[in-house]
Design a protein around this motif. Structure first.
Motif, PDB file in Angstrom:
ATOM      1  N   THR A  12     -12.762  21.425  -3.943  1.00 54.30           N
ATOM      2  CA  THR A  12     -13.546  20.186  -3.990  1.00 54.30           C
ATOM      3  C   THR A  12     -15.012  20.469  -3.705  1.00 54.30           C
ATOM      4  N   ALA A  13     -15.278  21.279  -2.692  1.00 54.48           N
ATOM      5  CA  ALA A  13     -16.664  21.609  -2.337  1.00 54.48           C
ATOM      6  C   ALA A  13     -17.350  22.397  -3.433  1.00 54.48           C
ATOM      7  N   THR A  14     -16.647  23.343  -4.032  1.00 53.54           N
ATOM      8  CA  THR A  14     -17.300  24.149  -5.076  1.00 53.54           C
ATOM      9  C   THR A  14     -17.580  23.322  -6.329  1.00 53.54           C
ATOM     10  N   LYS A  15     -16.726  22.354  -6.623  1.00 55.86           N
ATOM     11  CA  LYS A  15     -17.011  21.441  -7.741  1.00 55.86           C
ATOM     12  C   LYS A  15     -18.268  20.620  -7.453  1.00 55.86           C
ATOM     13  N   ALA A  16     -18.402  20.165  -6.214  1.00 53.80           N
ATOM     14  CA  ALA A  16     -19.583  19.388  -5.825  1.00 53.80           C
ATOM     15  C   ALA A  16     -20.843  20.242  -5.908  1.00 53.80           C
ATOM     16  N   ILE A  17     -20.757  21.492  -5.502  1.00 58.57           N
ATOM     17  CA  ILE A  17     -21.899  22.406  -5.605  1.00 58.57           C
ATOM     18  C   ILE A  17     -22.313  22.558  -7.069  1.00 58.57           C
ATOM     19  N   ALA A  18     -21.344  22.774  -7.936  1.00 62.11           N
ATOM     20  CA  ALA A  18     -21.631  22.968  -9.358  1.00 62.11           C
ATOM     21  C   ALA A  18     -22.322  21.761  -9.983  1.00 62.11           C
ATOM     22  N   ALA A  19     -22.072  20.574  -9.426  1.00 60.05           N
ATOM     23  CA  ALA A  19     -22.639  19.340  -9.966  1.00 60.05           C
ATOM     24  C   ALA A  19     -23.999  18.985  -9.369  1.00 60.05           C
ATOM     25  N   SER A  20     -24.475  19.761  -8.412  1.00 63.41           N
ATOM     26  CA  SER A  20     -25.705  19.399  -7.705  1.00 63.41           C
ATOM     27  C   SER A  20     -26.759  20.497  -7.790  1.00 63.41           C
ATOM     28  N   GLN A  21     -27.857  20.212  -8.474  1.00 64.34           N
ATOM     29  CA  GLN A  21     -28.947  21.190  -8.543  1.00 64.34           C
ATOM     30  C   GLN A  21     -29.540  21.435  -7.156  1.00 64.34           C
ATOM     31  N   THR A  22     -29.563  20.416  -6.313  1.00 66.41           N
ATOM     32  CA  THR A  22     -30.054  20.587  -4.943  1.00 66.41           C
ATOM     33  C   THR A  22     -29.196  21.603  -4.194  1.00 66.41           C
ATOM     34  N   ALA A  23     -27.876  21.500  -4.330  1.00 66.00           N
ATOM     35  CA  ALA A  23     -26.974  22.455  -3.675  1.00 66.00           C
ATOM     36  C   ALA A  23     -27.151  23.859  -4.247  1.00 66.00           C
ATOM     37  N   LEU A  24     -27.295  23.969  -5.560  1.00 65.37           N
ATOM     38  CA  LEU A  24     -27.503  25.288  -6.181  1.00 65.37           C
ATOM     39  C   LEU A  24     -28.796  25.925  -5.692  1.00 65.37           C
TER      40      LEU A  24
END
Length: 119
Positions: free
Chosen positions: A11-23
């Motif tokens: 779940t967390a890695t999917k959220a990372i992939a969807a967020s340029q801020t997280a990347l």
């Protein structure tokens, strides 16, 4: 410790992939990248390819880049940036800060791409 937990969570890695801020945050943190590297996968084999969502962590030193013949990556924005100058550990991701949606290995069987799958 927290980043290791994030790396272990689909779940967390999917959220990372969807967020340029997280990347961007991950690209700026060696601690975060080290946690992903601890859970990395490796694409090996001549001309092998994989589709999905990945953070490219390292590309083997002798891996040739050429979209028509050798290896390359397609990023989430559709670009296929040359990796020739970004083969050291984390260099490609730090430079481009995007999820790869397709990776293809070079035609040499001893080349590889280390990546972290994102969901």
């Amino acid at each position: 410790v927290a980043m290791a937990a994030v790396a272990a969570s689909n779940t967390a890695t999917k959220a990372i992939a969807a967020s340029q801020t997280a990347l961007n945050a991950i690209a700026g943190s060696t601690t975060a990248l080290d946690a992903l590297y601890a859970k990395k996968s490796r694409l090996t084999g001549a001309s092998t390819a994989k589709s999905g969502k990945f953070i490219i962590l390292e590309i083997s030193a002798n891996s040739a880049f050429d979209t028509s013949q050798y290896g390359y990556a397609t990023l989430s924005d559709g670009s296929k940036p040359n990796w020739q100058d970004y083969k050291s550990k984390y260099a490609y991701f730090k430079q481009f800060k995007k999820i790869a949606t397709y990776i293809k290995n070079d035609t040499e069987g001893d080349d590889w791409i280390d990546y972290f799958p994102c969901g």
